[in-house]
Design a protein around this motif. Structure first.
Motif, PDB file in Angstrom:
ATOM      1  N   LEU A   1       0.826  -1.197   0.000  1.00 27.58           N
ATOM      2  CA  LEU A   1       0.000   0.000   0.000  1.00 27.58           C
ATOM      3  C   LEU A   1       0.868   1.258   0.000  1.00 27.58           C
ATOM      4  O   LEU A   1       1.799   1.380   0.798  1.00 27.58           O
ATOM      5  CB  LEU A   1      -0.912   0.009   1.231  1.00 27.58           C
TER       6      LEU A   1
ATOM      7  N   ASP B   1     -12.212  -0.536  -0.531  1.00 25.87           N
ATOM      8  CA  ASP B   1     -12.038  -1.548   0.512  1.00 25.87           C
ATOM      9  C   ASP B   1     -10.586  -1.702   0.946  1.00 25.87           C
ATOM     10  O   ASP B   1     -10.301  -1.952   2.115  1.00 25.87           O
ATOM     11  CB  ASP B   1     -12.556  -2.909   0.016  1.00 25.87           C
ATOM     12  N   GLU B   2      -9.653  -1.572   0.006  1.00 30.26           N
ATOM     13  CA  GLU B   2      -8.242  -1.812   0.324  1.00 30.26           C
ATOM     14  C   GLU B   2      -7.572  -0.633   1.026  1.00 30.26           C
ATOM     15  O   GLU B   2      -6.452  -0.758   1.521  1.00 30.26           O
ATOM     16  CB  GLU B   2      -7.452  -2.121  -0.966  1.00 30.26           C
TER      17      GLU B   2
ATOM     18  N   ARG C   1      -6.792   2.317   3.837  1.00 28.67           N
ATOM     19  CA  ARG C   1      -6.697   2.322   5.294  1.00 28.67           C
ATOM     20  C   ARG C   1      -6.425   3.754   5.781  1.00 28.67           C
ATOM     21  O   ARG C   1      -5.669   4.494   5.148  1.00 28.67           O
ATOM     22  CB  ARG C   1      -5.559   1.417   5.782  1.00 28.67           C
TER      23      ARG C   1
ATOM     24  N   PRO D   1      -3.954   1.293  -2.431  1.00 29.76           N
ATOM     25  CA  PRO D   1      -3.117   0.419  -3.277  1.00 29.76           C
ATOM     26  C   PRO D   1      -2.169   1.152  -4.219  1.00 29.76           C
ATOM     27  O   PRO D   1      -1.082   0.661  -4.510  1.00 29.76           O
ATOM     28  CB  PRO D   1      -4.159  -0.391  -4.060  1.00 29.76           C
TER      29      PRO D   1
ATOM     30  N   SER E   1      -2.026  -9.040  -5.129  1.00 32.26           N
ATOM     31  CA  SER E   1      -2.587  -8.564  -3.865  1.00 32.26           C
ATOM     32  C   SER E   1      -1.778  -7.389  -3.348  1.00 32.26           C
ATOM     33  O   SER E   1      -0.555  -7.345  -3.485  1.00 32.26           O
ATOM     34  CB  SER E   1      -2.565  -9.703  -2.837  1.00 32.26           C
ATOM     35  N   SER E   2      -2.474  -6.424  -2.731  1.00 32.53           N
ATOM     36  CA  SER E   2      -1.780  -5.270  -2.159  1.00 32.53           C
ATOM     37  C   SER E   2      -1.298  -5.531  -0.737  1.00 32.53           C
ATOM     38  O   SER E   2      -0.615  -4.690  -0.160  1.00 32.53           O
ATOM     39  CB  SER E   2      -2.703  -4.043  -2.157  1.00 32.53           C
TER      40      SER E   2
ATOM     41  N   GLY F   1      -1.401  -5.866   3.367  1.00 27.70           N
ATOM     42  CA  GLY F   1      -1.980  -4.956   4.339  1.00 27.70           C
ATOM     43  C   GLY F   1      -1.017  -3.907   4.825  1.00 27.70           C
ATOM     44  O   GLY F   1      -1.371  -3.050   5.619  1.00 27.70           O
TER      45      GLY F   1
END
Length: 481
Positions: A180, A226-227, A229, A258, A379-380, A382
């Motif tokens: 991210l 969604d991804e 934060r 992302p 995938s990014s 977390g």
């Protein structure tokens, strides 16, 4: 024949272990890693590298270079620790060596020394008359400081043909995931103090403004991807007297998404929430840019070379005592066998890998290499890493090697406790050998570097890197007030 050069690492492995342990013994947080940096610089000078200190305007950054001409291969090393994670080495319970002190909770003592091992073997190859340059980048402040991003804005990494690195882990694998992008911002509100009971109408609460900002950002969560934060830490509440209207309040926000452009847009929305909170409370709000880092964009050409190198080197052999010790650490993590493994499997959506990992789920140590399968949907994850900024400057790839027991959570006392273990030492040496062999393959086969560059150019066509603003300087944690 190239594997012959890895013997240089075998010859120096005890020195490398000692170097890693020395860094473990003096844990230091972002941009304050003076002892750790000095240990690495001393090592490289003793090995005949040309060392440049305070590299790219960062106090605790350095480079160690050997050779000349092309190809130019960079090896990335880190050495910063985390606050509050002091731990007794080898203890199978949480026991602080110095309560409240720092600890190597992400294994960067191993990361720096393992990357140094790779540089040694590449140097040996160059000493035999081969053309090329190896550059070890001593990169400070990965944990919350984005040291590589500060280095990148001053021109680091852009003249490399490839950059290679690794990270301590529970698995042996090529890291295919992205990361991210993030922006870290200090928000500050200024109000007017007053007696909270006698004349509250004369006060304007900075703390109210900060609380409203936090509430607004929590409502924002429903309307961001969604991804993404958003995290925050309140660093100044304006005092501890409830009968005084607080005239100041501060919080540090970490905003992630992302892609770097997405994170930038989300940051602009958070800015507007802060402005609204100040307007509602008739206070003044300011914000200060602390740092940012870009998302990781890996390179499939380099990944494949690293995977083949990992297979050729072969995973370390372990003793029964090491297996038992690893099992003891796994037992300290609640539901480690199920929860962590299920999460790890979910990151590998290729059916063959899911089957492979499920068959290995009860291993006391992950003494295998996760099969490499090229994937198109990345995938990014977390978390974030400033290796991402390097990947925007040149073709970049990294591996993970097993230095911790299965189930070990990142940034934990278990990581610190295992940081000087024989398993950690073996995983570190394995990483150094795999990176070195991959680098030598790239030097021997320039067509691979051309392919990696072509992939890099295609990946970034039409994309724009957002550097840290020129006026922003790296600061140690205790300097962010």
């Amino acid at each position: 024949m190239l594997k012959e050069y890895l013997k240089e690492i075998d010859k120096k492995q005890e020195q490398l272990w000692a170097l890693s342990d020395r860094i473990w013994d003096c844990p230091e947080t972002a941009f304050g890693e003076f002892q750790s940096e000095a240990a690495l610089i001393e090592f490289f000078k003793s090995e005949g590298f040309e060392v440049k200190e305070k590299a790219y305007g960062v106090e605790t950054a350095f480079t160690a270079q050997y050779g000349s001409g092309s190809p130019r291969i960079g090896v990335l090393g880190e050495f910063d620790a985390l606050s509050g994670l002091s731990q007794v080495a080898g203890a199978v319970e949480k026991t602080a060596a110095i309560p409240g002190a720092c600890g190597h909770g992400c294994g960067h003592n191993l990361l720096g020394a393992g990357a140094a091992a790779a540089a040694l073997a590449i140097k040996k190859y160059l000493e035999d008359g081969h053309e090329g340059t190896v550059i070890f980048y001593g990169c400070p402040g990965e944990e919350g400081g984005s040291g590589k991003a500060f280095m990148a804005k001053e021109g680091a990494f852009c003249d490399l043909d490839a950059a290679l690195t690794w990270h301590p882990s529970t698995f042996n694998e090529v890291n295919k995931d992205s990361s991210l992008a993030n922006f870290q911002i200090l928000y500050e509100f200024h109000g007017t103090s007053a007696h909270a009971a006698g004349c509250p109408e004369m006060g304007r609460s900075a703390l109210d403004a900060l609380e409203l900002m936090n509430i607004g950002c929590n409502f924002l969560r429903e309307h961001m991807m969604d991804e993404a934060r958003v995290h925050y830490a309140i660093t100044d509440t304006g005092g501890y007297s409830p009968n005084v209207v607080q005239d100041k309040a501060k919080a540090i926000y970490l905003i992630r998404a992302p892609k770097v452009g997405q994170a930038h847009d989300l940051m602009e929305r958070v800015h507007k929430i802060a402005q609204g909170a100040a307007l509602m409370t008739e206070t003044r709000g300011d914000h200060e840019f602390i740092k940012s880092c870009a998302n990781m964009v890996s390179n499939r050409v380099l990944e494949k070379v690293l995977y083949e190198a990992m297979k050729e080197v072969g995973v370390p052999a372990y003793t029964e005592e090491e297996y038992q010790q690893a099992a003891a650490y796994t037992a300290t993590v609640p539901e480690a066998g199920e929860g962590s493994y299920n999460k790890r499997i979910s990151d590998h959506m290729i059916p063959e890998n899911v089957k492979f990992l499920k068959e290995k789920r009860n291993s006391r140590l992950y003494d295998f290499i996760v099969p490499y399968e090229e994937i198109h949907q990345v995938s990014s994850g977390g978390g974030s890493t400033d290796v991402g900024d390097v990947s925007w400057m040149c073709p970049t790839a990294q591996i993970n090697t097993a230095t911790w027991a299965p189930g070990t959570p990142g940034h934990s006392w278990q990581v610190v406790a295992q940081g000087k273990s024989s398993v950690a030492h073996k995983g570190m040496i394995y990483a150094g050998k795999a990176i070195a062999l991959a680098a030598l393959k790239l030097m021997e086969q320039p067509e691979l570097l051309r392919q990696a560059r072509a992939e890099f150019n295609e990946e970034f066509e039409g994309q724009k890197y957002i550097p840290i603003p020129k006026e922003v300087k790296p600061r140690a944690i205790d300097q962010i007030q």
